[in-house]
Design a protein around this motif. Structure first.
Motif, PDB file in Angstrom:
ATOM      1  N   PHE A 307       0.951  -1.116   0.003  1.00  0.00           N
ATOM      2  CA  PHE A 307      -0.135  -0.116  -0.107  1.00  0.00           C
ATOM      3  C   PHE A 307       0.861   1.267   0.058  1.00  0.00           C
ATOM      4  O   PHE A 307       0.560   2.046  -0.578  1.00  0.00           O
ATOM      5  CB  PHE A 307      -1.026  -0.108   1.383  1.00  0.00           C
ATOM      6  N   LEU A 308       1.824   1.179   0.609  1.00  0.00           N
ATOM      7  CA  LEU A 308       2.921   2.289   0.577  1.00  0.00           C
ATOM      8  C   LEU A 308       3.402   2.477  -0.876  1.00  0.00           C
ATOM      9  O   LEU A 308       3.541   3.723  -1.238  1.00  0.00           O
ATOM     10  CB  LEU A 308       4.101   2.203   1.498  1.00  0.00           C
ATOM     11  N   GLN A 309       3.789   1.452  -1.595  1.00  0.00           N
ATOM     12  CA  GLN A 309       4.234   1.669  -3.061  1.00  0.00           C
ATOM     13  C   GLN A 309       3.087   1.867  -3.904  1.00  0.00           C
ATOM     14  O   GLN A 309       3.052   2.978  -4.751  1.00  0.00           O
ATOM     15  CB  GLN A 309       4.608   0.080  -3.466  1.00  0.00           C
ATOM     16  N   THR A 310       1.898   1.559  -3.624  1.00  0.00           N
ATOM     17  CA  THR A 310       0.649   1.927  -4.393  1.00  0.00           C
ATOM     18  C   THR A 310       0.276   3.459  -4.164  1.00  0.00           C
ATOM     19  O   THR A 310      -0.055   4.126  -5.244  1.00  0.00           O
ATOM     20  CB  THR A 310      -0.615   1.223  -3.866  1.00  0.00           C
ATOM     21  N   LEU A 311       0.766   4.033  -3.202  1.00  0.00           N
ATOM     22  CA  LEU A 311       0.506   5.585  -3.093  1.00  0.00           C
ATOM     23  C   LEU A 311       1.509   6.265  -3.749  1.00  0.00           C
ATOM     24  O   LEU A 311       1.214   7.535  -4.340  1.00  0.00           O
ATOM     25  CB  LEU A 311       0.705   5.850  -1.560  1.00  0.00           C
ATOM     26  N   VAL A 312       2.640   5.723  -4.310  1.00  0.00           N
ATOM     27  CA  VAL A 312       3.873   6.568  -4.891  1.00  0.00           C
ATOM     28  C   VAL A 312       3.978   6.009  -6.288  1.00  0.00           C
ATOM     29  O   VAL A 312       4.823   6.640  -7.185  1.00  0.00           O
ATOM     30  CB  VAL A 312       5.246   6.437  -4.139  1.00  0.00           C
ATOM     31  N   THR A 313       3.284   5.030  -6.674  1.00  0.00           N
ATOM     32  CA  THR A 313       3.324   4.545  -8.209  1.00  0.00           C
ATOM     33  C   THR A 313       2.020   4.468  -8.598  1.00  0.00           C
ATOM     34  O   THR A 313       0.949   5.009  -8.196  1.00  0.00           O
ATOM     35  CB  THR A 313       3.909   3.077  -8.203  1.00  0.00           C
ATOM     36  N   ASP A 314       1.722   3.788  -9.937  1.00  0.00           N
ATOM     37  CA  ASP A 314       0.566   3.782 -10.382  1.00  0.00           C
ATOM     38  C   ASP A 314      -0.317   2.791  -9.735  1.00  0.00           C
ATOM     39  O   ASP A 314       0.177   1.792  -8.873  1.00  0.00           O
ATOM     40  CB  ASP A 314       0.493   3.355 -11.969  1.00  0.00           C
ATOM     41  N   TYR A 315      -1.611   2.877 -10.009  1.00  0.00           N
ATOM     42  CA  TYR A 315      -2.633   1.968  -9.133  1.00  0.00           C
ATOM     43  C   TYR A 315      -3.655   1.061  -9.894  1.00  0.00           C
ATOM     44  O   TYR A 315      -4.809   1.319  -9.427  1.00  0.00           O
ATOM     45  CB  TYR A 315      -3.305   3.024  -7.905  1.00  0.00           C
ATOM     46  N   PRO A 316      -3.486   0.718 -10.857  1.00  0.00           N
ATOM     47  CA  PRO A 316      -4.512  -0.085 -11.569  1.00  0.00           C
ATOM     48  C   PRO A 316      -4.990  -0.988 -10.890  1.00  0.00           C
ATOM     49  O   PRO A 316      -4.153  -1.625 -10.238  1.00  0.00           O
ATOM     50  CB  PRO A 316      -4.177  -0.339 -13.101  1.00  0.00           C
ATOM     51  N   LEU A 317      -6.071  -1.665 -10.964  1.00  0.00           N
ATOM     52  CA  LEU A 317      -6.722  -3.083 -10.589  1.00  0.00           C
ATOM     53  C   LEU A 317      -5.630  -3.815 -10.687  1.00  0.00           C
ATOM     54  O   LEU A 317      -5.521  -4.824  -9.683  1.00  0.00           O
ATOM     55  CB  LEU A 317      -8.105  -3.316 -10.970  1.00  0.00           C
TER      56      LEU A 317
END
Length: 365
Positions: A307-317
């Motif tokens: 979730f930390l990575q998702t906040l700073v990179t792209d976030y498609p399903l």
């Protein structure tokens, strides 16, 4: 006892047949859409580009070709090349790779877990084999299938928990780096969790595992350098240049991530509920300053890192499919604990019956 073993074996065989069919039947049919499960199958042609070039034209890169996904994922490209070389270039041969990778990794980790605990292994096999998102990504030639393969293989070696298995954990972590960098959350979580766990619990075994992991990683990276050094500029461009630069943080993104978390949760409703309950009880144990197993600790660290990575990179399903093996392992361990709970006389449902009901609900949903 014999009857019980026969029932377990029969159940395993029946589920395996279903798991096999769901991955291999009619592979060249239209797959699920990106809106349903995040399977961006329109990218299939793009990611098989260099493997197709090698088979059809005898070279990985064509003249003036700026798109060369071999530098994003040499592992996936090589897998595709093997399939194309054997079966020719086709939709079927490209999708055969994720189907095979999916079934092999599921069998690998399930057998290892069954060697530790037969019932846990069968529960995990059912959850992994019949998860709708994993099935969807086992039927499209996307990089996520290769990432999932190495994540599950590494988890298997962690569960095995032998000296040599920790060497292989480090060894295959390098393969994840050269499969796709969106797996960084998993790559960093393992050494980080070992160091934190050894510090909190003064665990010398965890520290030894860390050094075995580092040794395996250095060994593997030394071999990978033979490929990376002559191709470093192209690798850097594809991963951090025009095609790879996706690190950013905006208010819009901060608001959008919860929506994708919600959509992912709706696809895995029962599992998410089990995971939330499991994590709640785990944190209660931590709060009481009682020691938890390293595996439980690792799984929580992986989720935090994701979730930390998702906040700073792209976030498609499709990014969320990478944590499916993690949440399914958390759910598996919790379901097994349900079986061992001693209920009061007022509750007529036995633990084993409740486990069967949960698994049936999972399959139906």
């Amino acid at each position: 006892m014999v009857n019980k073993n026969k029932i377990l074996i029969l159940g395993f065989v029946l589920v395996f047949i279903l798991v096999f069919i769901l991955r291999f039947i009619a592979l060249d049919m239209d797959p699920t859409t990106v809106d349903d499960y995040g399977t961006g199958w329109a990218d299939e042609g793009a990611y098989i580009h260099n493997a197709k070039n090698k088979v059809l034209f005898g070279q990985w890169e064509l003249e003036n070709d700026l798109w060369n996904p071999i530098y994003i994922s040499p592992t996936f490209t090589f897998f595709q090349y093997l399939s194309f070389s054997a079966l020719g270039v086709s939709t079927f041969s490209s999708r055969l790779v994720p189907a095979i990778l999916g079934i092999l990794s599921i069998l690998f980790i399930s057998v290892i877990l069954m060697s530790k605990n037969k019932e846990q292994g069968i529960i995990y096999f059912i959850l992994l084999g019949l998860n709708i998102m994993l099935i969807a990504f086992s039927r499209v030639a996307m990089l996520e299938s290769a990432i999932l393969f190495f994540i599950v293989i590494i988890l298997g070696f962690i569960i095995q928990d032998k000296k040599y298995s920790w060497f292989f954990v480090g060894f295959f972590i390098s393969f994840l780096i050269f499969t796709k960098l969106t797996s960084m959350f998993f790559i960093f979580a393992i050494p980080l969790s070992l160091l934190i766990y050894s510090f909190i619990y003064k665990s010398k075994p965890a520290l030894k595992k860390f050094f075995l992991l580092v040794f395996g990683g250095i060994t593997s990276m030394t071999l990978w350098m033979l490929w990376l050094i002559p191709n470093f500029i192209s690798w850097k461009f594809m991963n951090f240049g025009s095609y790879g630069g996706r690190i950013y943080f905006t208010i819009y993104k901060l608001l959008s991530v919860p929506l994708f978390v919600l959509k992912f949760s709706l696809l895995n409703q029962l599992v998410i509920i089990l995971v939330i309950i499991s994590i709640f009880f785990t944190f209660r144990v931590i709060k009481r300053r009682e020691k938890i197993s390293y595996l439980d600790f690792l799984l929580i660290v992986i989720l935090i890192m994701f979730f930390l990575q998702t906040l700073v990179t792209d976030y498609p399903l499709r990014r969320f499919v990478l944590i499916v093996p993690i949440i399914l392992l958390i759910a598996t361990r919790f379901i097994y604990k349900i079986k061992k709970i001693n209920y009061s006389e007022n509750i007529k449902v036995k633990g084993k019956t409740l486990v069967v009901i949960i698994l049936l609900l999972y399959i139906i949903i």
